[in-house]
Design an enzyme around this catalytic site. Sequence first.
Site, PDB file in Angstrom:
ATOM      1  N   GLU A 284      -0.698 -20.256  16.998  1.00 30.51           N
ATOM      2  CA  GLU A 284      -1.982 -20.491  17.563  1.00 30.51           C
ATOM      3  C   GLU A 284      -2.359 -21.893  17.161  1.00 30.51           C
ATOM      4  OE1 GLU A 284      -4.594 -17.452  17.312  1.00 30.51           O
ATOM      5  OE2 GLU A 284      -3.874 -16.356  19.117  1.00 30.51           O
TER       6      GLU A 284
ATOM      7  N   GLU B 283       1.065 -11.478  21.821  1.00 33.41           N
ATOM      8  CA  GLU B 283       0.259 -10.779  21.005  1.00 33.41           C
ATOM      9  C   GLU B 283      -0.817 -10.032  21.883  1.00 33.41           C
ATOM     10  OE1 GLU B 283      -2.329 -12.684  17.903  1.00 33.41           O
ATOM     11  OE2 GLU B 283      -0.510 -13.788  17.165  1.00 33.41           O
TER      12      GLU B 283
HETATM   13  C1  GAL Z   1      -4.420 -13.985  16.826  1.00 34.58           C
HETATM   14  C2  GAL Z   1      -3.754 -14.477  15.720  1.00 34.58           C
HETATM   15  C3  GAL Z   1      -3.119 -13.398  14.863  1.00 34.58           C
HETATM   16  C4  GAL Z   1      -4.345 -12.346  14.520  1.00 34.58           C
HETATM   17  C5  GAL Z   1      -4.844 -11.971  15.836  1.00 34.58           C
HETATM   18  C6  GAL Z   1      -5.708 -10.799  15.535  1.00 34.58           C
HETATM   19  O1  GAL Z   1      -5.482 -15.052  17.183  1.00 34.58           O
HETATM   20  O2  GAL Z   1      -2.458 -15.208  16.237  1.00 34.58           O
HETATM   21  O3  GAL Z   1      -2.634 -13.921  13.577  1.00 34.58           O
HETATM   22  O4  GAL Z   1      -5.171 -12.972  13.751  1.00 34.58           O
HETATM   23  O5  GAL Z   1      -5.312 -12.955  16.619  1.00 34.58           O
HETATM   24  O6  GAL Z   1      -6.254 -10.330  16.918  1.00 34.58           O
END
Ligand code: GAL
Length: 686
Positions: free
Chosen positions: A156, A312
């Site tokens: 990110e 994710e």
């Molecule tokens: C994302 C990030 C992850 C984790 C996640 C938690 O933005 O890439 O590493 O922190 O959020 O929701």
Amino acid sequence: MENSTLGRLFQKLWHGADYTYEQWLDSPDILADDLRLMKEAHCNVMSVGMFGWVLLEPEEGQYNFSWLDRLMDELAVHDIAAMLGTPSASPPVWLSKKYPETRRVNAQGQRQPHKVRQNFCYTSPIYREKVHNINRMLAERYQNHPALLLWHVSNEYGGYGGVQCHCDLCYSAFKEWLKARYTSLDALNHAWWTTFWGNRYSDWDQIEPVDEHGHGLMLDWKRFMSDQALEFYKAETGPLREITPNIPITTNFMRPDASLDYWRFAEHVDVISWDNYPLWHHGDDEAAAIETSFFHDLHRSYKQGLPFLMLESTPSVTNWQGVSRLKQPGMHKLSSLQAVAHGGNSVQYFQWRQSRGGWEKFHGAVITHLNTPDTRVFREVSDVGTTLEELSAIASSTNKAAVAMLYDLENGWALNNAQIPRSIGKQYQETCYAHYATFWRQGVTVDVVNGAADLSGYKLVIAPMLYMMQAGLAEQIEAFVQAGGVFVTTYLSGMVDETDLCFLNGYPPALRRTLGIYVEEIDALTDPQQGTITFREGNDLQVSGSYAFRQYAELIHLETAASVAEYASEFYAGSPAITVNAHGSGKAYFMAARTDKALLQDFYGAIIKSENLRRAIQPKLPSGVTAQVRENDKQRFVFLMNFTNEKKHVELGEDSFTDAETGSAVGQSIMLEGYGIRILEASINS
Ligand code: GAL
């Protein structure tokens, strides 16, 4: 990158999670347990290594790859692929201490301490060099490893406070960037209109990007920082491209309210991926679903329809959204497959195993501190895994859109900065969702594109609040309409050029010809003031009746356009509020005021009908339900999704479908459970 290299990636649908094995190195049994549970959850991929730099290089120049070797080997043995992270998102403390110039400087000129993550300077040569070194070592070591499926580059970019750094290195790079763009200070002073409030520059060194009042300045500063992050990405991927030319590369995007121009990044990644964290059960799940679908469509559109990865999502809750509610029964499968419905080829989670300590110890995970698969979340995750295995044929299918929504990041940047008669609640993004919603409700596929997109393949292009017209865009829109396309735009459009200078004489000529109107004034309404718009009898859309308008109302003059609807209140009652202009073989609509959902629904409903835009299924969908289509040469998959907690009866019409999960025939209607999803399949007769 050749499509053949992407072949392995697109052979099946992926299911997995971020696996932070490096946090568990002192628990020798955990890897074996996790691998067993991953198989049980039907996981076939894990993202690994993104935050492991300090374990790979505990001291400068001293390396330890043994834990990652073991992890990669075990993943391969268990037939689980690795999306191998490059670790630039979290530099080791020793590095930040020894090389302070790798740490960012804030707008007040203060160098930041080592903290959080993603907090490094994108310009710093020493940081680029250190990242280059560790990435080269990773690529050399794992280039032929059977587990290596994809490079997950960094994490990110722009997360945790954007990308801005005000250090001397960034300022001097900015100066060079500006010189390349404007050549002379005179040109820059003109473009930024610096004579206003006497802010003219007489030396490049006087330029400091800290003044929100300098609109041209701030716009270019944002563009520069985004370019700088892209340059960093290109430098960081250099060794990967060189040593593993056949391994595709991604970097996980976020929603584009961040500071990066992902359209520019998209040209340099092989497959798009993004991290998706909707807010379910906050009161209006349909609205959350529409917004999420919009962003899935955007991520599919970054590479013109190539499937993307949802890299994710949370298997249950987050720990950073203020309030994150448990997903109600059904919602996990529904929201996971929503990504697939819109062109995603993976459902991946943050995180596999819940951290024991640190900031994210209470973030949802597939395996929680309870350390057992005997949980509701594990069962639901495992169920999604089974479905993805069963649906692997979908991986080779795509979504085809005849409608494009023009949602432009730079336009959003400029519009947000603009000081206008109503500067509060401009709601650019929300307005785009509102225009998109009718298509979602009727199961019409929409691509979400930016101002540089090729519009020629679409039948309908919608561009709400297109405040900034980049060079060439008005001409492209005119050509699109002349060739038979339908174009819709609204109030607050066509006002400034790409340096944020207002157009003189109204719209740029190509847009004025296309719309056949010009704008004289804009009325701003306070909340909750509202006015009325009434459709003219016999208008070309055959819509009738009166509707509310709010917040913005432009007073326009017809040139070659005809009035479709008129203001029926305020001192401008009787003047045009919605117009249509026939231009070449197409037509262009203009909506002068911000209207409610009811008008947008009837207006776009009429266009869907008159332009014969394909809907996923012919009968009307019940409220809160959408249908999205993916197809290949042989099959058409229709995803029916119910984002309400009530059962919904869906008529399917004449087409004959089977259930893609069970293979059984489906009648002419089905019942969707609350938060239910059914995936139907039909053969395509060639
Ligand atoms: C994302 C990030 C992850 C984790 C996640 C938690 O933005 O890439 O590493 O922190 O959020 O929701």
